[in-house]
Motif scaffolding. Sequence first.
Motif, PDB file in Angstrom:
ATOM      1  N   ASN A 191      23.177   4.852  -3.005  1.00  0.00           N
ATOM      2  CA  ASN A 191      24.299   3.906  -2.985  1.00  0.00           C
ATOM      3  C   ASN A 191      24.915   3.694  -1.610  1.00  0.00           C
ATOM      4  N   GLY A 192      24.648   4.591  -0.675  1.00  0.00           N
ATOM      5  CA  GLY A 192      25.234   4.451   0.656  1.00  0.00           C
ATOM      6  C   GLY A 192      26.600   5.099   0.764  1.00  0.00           C
ATOM      7  N   LEU A 193      27.178   5.037   1.964  1.00  0.00           N
ATOM      8  CA  LEU A 193      28.477   5.648   2.239  1.00  0.00           C
ATOM      9  C   LEU A 193      29.584   5.071   1.354  1.00  0.00           C
ATOM     10  N   LEU A 194      30.523   5.921   1.043  1.00  0.00           N
ATOM     11  CA  LEU A 194      31.698   5.458   0.309  1.00  0.00           C
ATOM     12  C   LEU A 194      32.547   4.560   1.210  1.00  0.00           C
ATOM     13  N   ILE A 195      32.857   3.380   0.723  1.00  0.00           N
ATOM     14  CA  ILE A 195      33.814   2.499   1.394  1.00  0.00           C
ATOM     15  C   ILE A 195      34.859   2.146   0.343  1.00  0.00           C
ATOM     16  N   SER A 196      36.059   2.679   0.515  1.00  0.00           N
ATOM     17  CA  SER A 196      37.102   2.502  -0.478  1.00  0.00           C
ATOM     18  C   SER A 196      38.140   1.487   0.000  1.00  0.00           C
ATOM     19  N   TYR A 197      38.607   0.683  -0.917  1.00  0.00           N
ATOM     20  CA  TYR A 197      39.582  -0.359  -0.588  1.00  0.00           C
ATOM     21  C   TYR A 197      40.868  -0.151  -1.397  1.00  0.00           C
ATOM     22  N   MET A 198      41.923  -0.698  -0.872  1.00  0.00           N
ATOM     23  CA  MET A 198      43.184  -0.695  -1.602  1.00  0.00           C
ATOM     24  C   MET A 198      43.690  -2.126  -1.732  1.00  0.00           C
ATOM     25  N   LYS A 216      41.362  12.739  -4.387  1.00  0.00           N
ATOM     26  CA  LYS A 216      40.570  13.965  -4.363  1.00  0.00           C
ATOM     27  C   LYS A 216      39.098  13.649  -4.621  1.00  0.00           C
ATOM     28  N   THR A 217      38.853  12.758  -5.570  1.00  0.00           N
ATOM     29  CA  THR A 217      37.478  12.373  -5.899  1.00  0.00           C
ATOM     30  C   THR A 217      36.796  11.689  -4.717  1.00  0.00           C
ATOM     31  N   GLU A 218      37.522  10.822  -4.026  1.00  0.00           N
ATOM     32  CA  GLU A 218      36.963  10.118  -2.870  1.00  0.00           C
ATOM     33  C   GLU A 218      36.671  11.088  -1.725  1.00  0.00           C
ATOM     34  N   LYS A 219      37.525  12.074  -1.545  1.00  0.00           N
ATOM     35  CA  LYS A 219      37.296  13.081  -0.496  1.00  0.00           C
ATOM     36  C   LYS A 219      36.056  13.910  -0.806  1.00  0.00           C
ATOM     37  N   GLN A 220      35.852  14.216  -2.086  1.00  0.00           N
ATOM     38  CA  GLN A 220      34.645  14.947  -2.483  1.00  0.00           C
ATOM     39  C   GLN A 220      33.403  14.113  -2.214  1.00  0.00           C
ATOM     40  N   ARG A 221      33.515  12.818  -2.440  1.00  0.00           N
ATOM     41  CA  ARG A 221      32.383  11.919  -2.196  1.00  0.00           C
ATOM     42  C   ARG A 221      32.058  11.869  -0.712  1.00  0.00           C
ATOM     43  N   VAL A 222      33.073  11.877   0.147  1.00  0.00           N
ATOM     44  CA  VAL A 222      32.842  11.884   1.593  1.00  0.00           C
ATOM     45  C   VAL A 222      32.068  13.132   1.997  1.00  0.00           C
ATOM     46  N   LEU A 223      32.418  14.270   1.414  1.00  0.00           N
ATOM     47  CA  LEU A 223      31.706  15.516   1.714  1.00  0.00           C
ATOM     48  C   LEU A 223      30.249  15.436   1.260  1.00  0.00           C
ATOM     49  N   ILE A 224      30.022  14.813   0.110  1.00  0.00           N
ATOM     50  CA  ILE A 224      28.652  14.631  -0.387  1.00  0.00           C
ATOM     51  C   ILE A 224      27.864  13.742   0.575  1.00  0.00           C
ATOM     52  N   ASP A 225      28.495  12.670   1.055  1.00  0.00           N
ATOM     53  CA  ASP A 225      27.836  11.771   2.007  1.00  0.00           C
ATOM     54  C   ASP A 225      27.414  12.529   3.266  1.00  0.00           C
ATOM     55  N   LYS A 226      28.290  13.427   3.732  1.00  0.00           N
ATOM     56  CA  LYS A 226      27.986  14.211   4.935  1.00  0.00           C
ATOM     57  C   LYS A 226      26.839  15.188   4.681  1.00  0.00           C
ATOM     58  N   SER A 285      24.056   6.643   8.115  1.00  0.00           N
ATOM     59  CA  SER A 285      24.237   7.198   6.771  1.00  0.00           C
ATOM     60  C   SER A 285      22.902   7.690   6.243  1.00  0.00           C
ATOM     61  N   ALA A 286      22.974   8.545   5.222  1.00  0.00           N
ATOM     62  CA  ALA A 286      21.753   9.072   4.618  1.00  0.00           C
ATOM     63  C   ALA A 286      20.918   7.945   4.008  1.00  0.00           C
ATOM     64  N   LYS A 287      21.566   6.971   3.408  1.00  0.00           N
ATOM     65  CA  LYS A 287      20.844   5.837   2.812  1.00  0.00           C
ATOM     66  C   LYS A 287      20.087   5.059   3.882  1.00  0.00           C
ATOM     67  N   GLU A 288      20.772   4.725   4.981  1.00  0.00           N
ATOM     68  CA  GLU A 288      20.126   3.977   6.069  1.00  0.00           C
ATOM     69  C   GLU A 288      18.959   4.771   6.639  1.00  0.00           C
ATOM     70  N   LEU A 289      19.157   6.074   6.771  1.00  0.00           N
ATOM     71  CA  LEU A 289      18.120   6.939   7.319  1.00  0.00           C
ATOM     72  C   LEU A 289      16.922   7.013   6.376  1.00  0.00           C
ATOM     73  N   TRP A 290      17.194   7.148   5.090  1.00  0.00           N
ATOM     74  CA  TRP A 290      16.120   7.199   4.078  1.00  0.00           C
ATOM     75  C   TRP A 290      15.319   5.899   4.085  1.00  0.00           C
ATOM     76  N   ASP A 291      16.022   4.772   4.087  1.00  0.00           N
ATOM     77  CA  ASP A 291      15.353   3.468   4.057  1.00  0.00           C
ATOM     78  C   ASP A 291      14.530   3.240   5.323  1.00  0.00           C
ATOM     79  N   GLU A 292      15.084   3.625   6.467  1.00  0.00           N
ATOM     80  CA  GLU A 292      14.371   3.452   7.736  1.00  0.00           C
ATOM     81  C   GLU A 292      13.139   4.341   7.785  1.00  0.00           C
ATOM     82  N   LEU A 293      13.288   5.560   7.310  1.00  0.00           N
ATOM     83  CA  LEU A 293      12.165   6.497   7.290  1.00  0.00           C
ATOM     84  C   LEU A 293      11.042   5.961   6.415  1.00  0.00           C
TER      85      LEU A 293
END
Length: 235
Positions: free
Chosen positions: A46-53, A80-90, A113-121
């Motif tokens: 899904n790629g990096l979390l980008i959260s909006y308000m 808290k959930t979004e912060k956990q997602r950021v840690l997962i992304d890292k 990001s891991a997604k970009e890296l995976w796709d490029e690889l």
Amino acid sequence: MSKHMLSIGSDSKPPVVAFGEYLQWKVRMVHFLDNKDENIMKSIKNGLLISYMDLSEQTTANGIVVLASKIKKDPQHYTKTEKQRVLIDKKALTYMLMAIPNELFNRVDSRGSAKELWDELEKHMLGSEKSIQTRMNQCASAYEGFRAHENESILESYNRFNVNLNDLRRNGIQKSMFEINYKCLKNLRSEWYSLVVNLQMNKNMSEEDIHDIYSILYEHEETVRELMTEKEEGG
């Protein structure tokens, strides 16, 4: 650590991708990441979390109406959930970087990001859509061209056939159980003809697994060879 051990990985280290072994690496990597945390592969997909308000419509002191809109949320306001997602992304990015060998690293490490890296690889290792289609055609051709070799044991034929089947599955090509069994039996050596006919008449080729078919063939191999020897000596 040997290149072989690196490609397999361990409980703490992801498998390292090698040229010509990307599809095998992909299977191992997915299992490794899922064992660490099933959310890591979700991050890669899904790629990096980008959260909006949401900003509600407002009217300024001068009477100017500012329409409702969305803005990117400041990380300090993450839930808290979004912060956990950021840690997962890292974590996902860290594991991906660990899985790339030095000779390939400088071609893909600019991805953020891991997604970009995976796709490029994947693009580097598999190539363009045209090359992917070529590889699929090669797999299909190898399967269609399967023939048991002269003086080849039934185990050797079975192993070669299974390599062809595995290549098909890796490339998203599916065959029915009937097709697989019929293909294998049809292309055995002529000395197997009587047993093949017997199997086709008495077994449901749409339900029997190729491994079960092999077991039956293996049980009769010595008898088939003896009959073949007798025929050659008598002829």
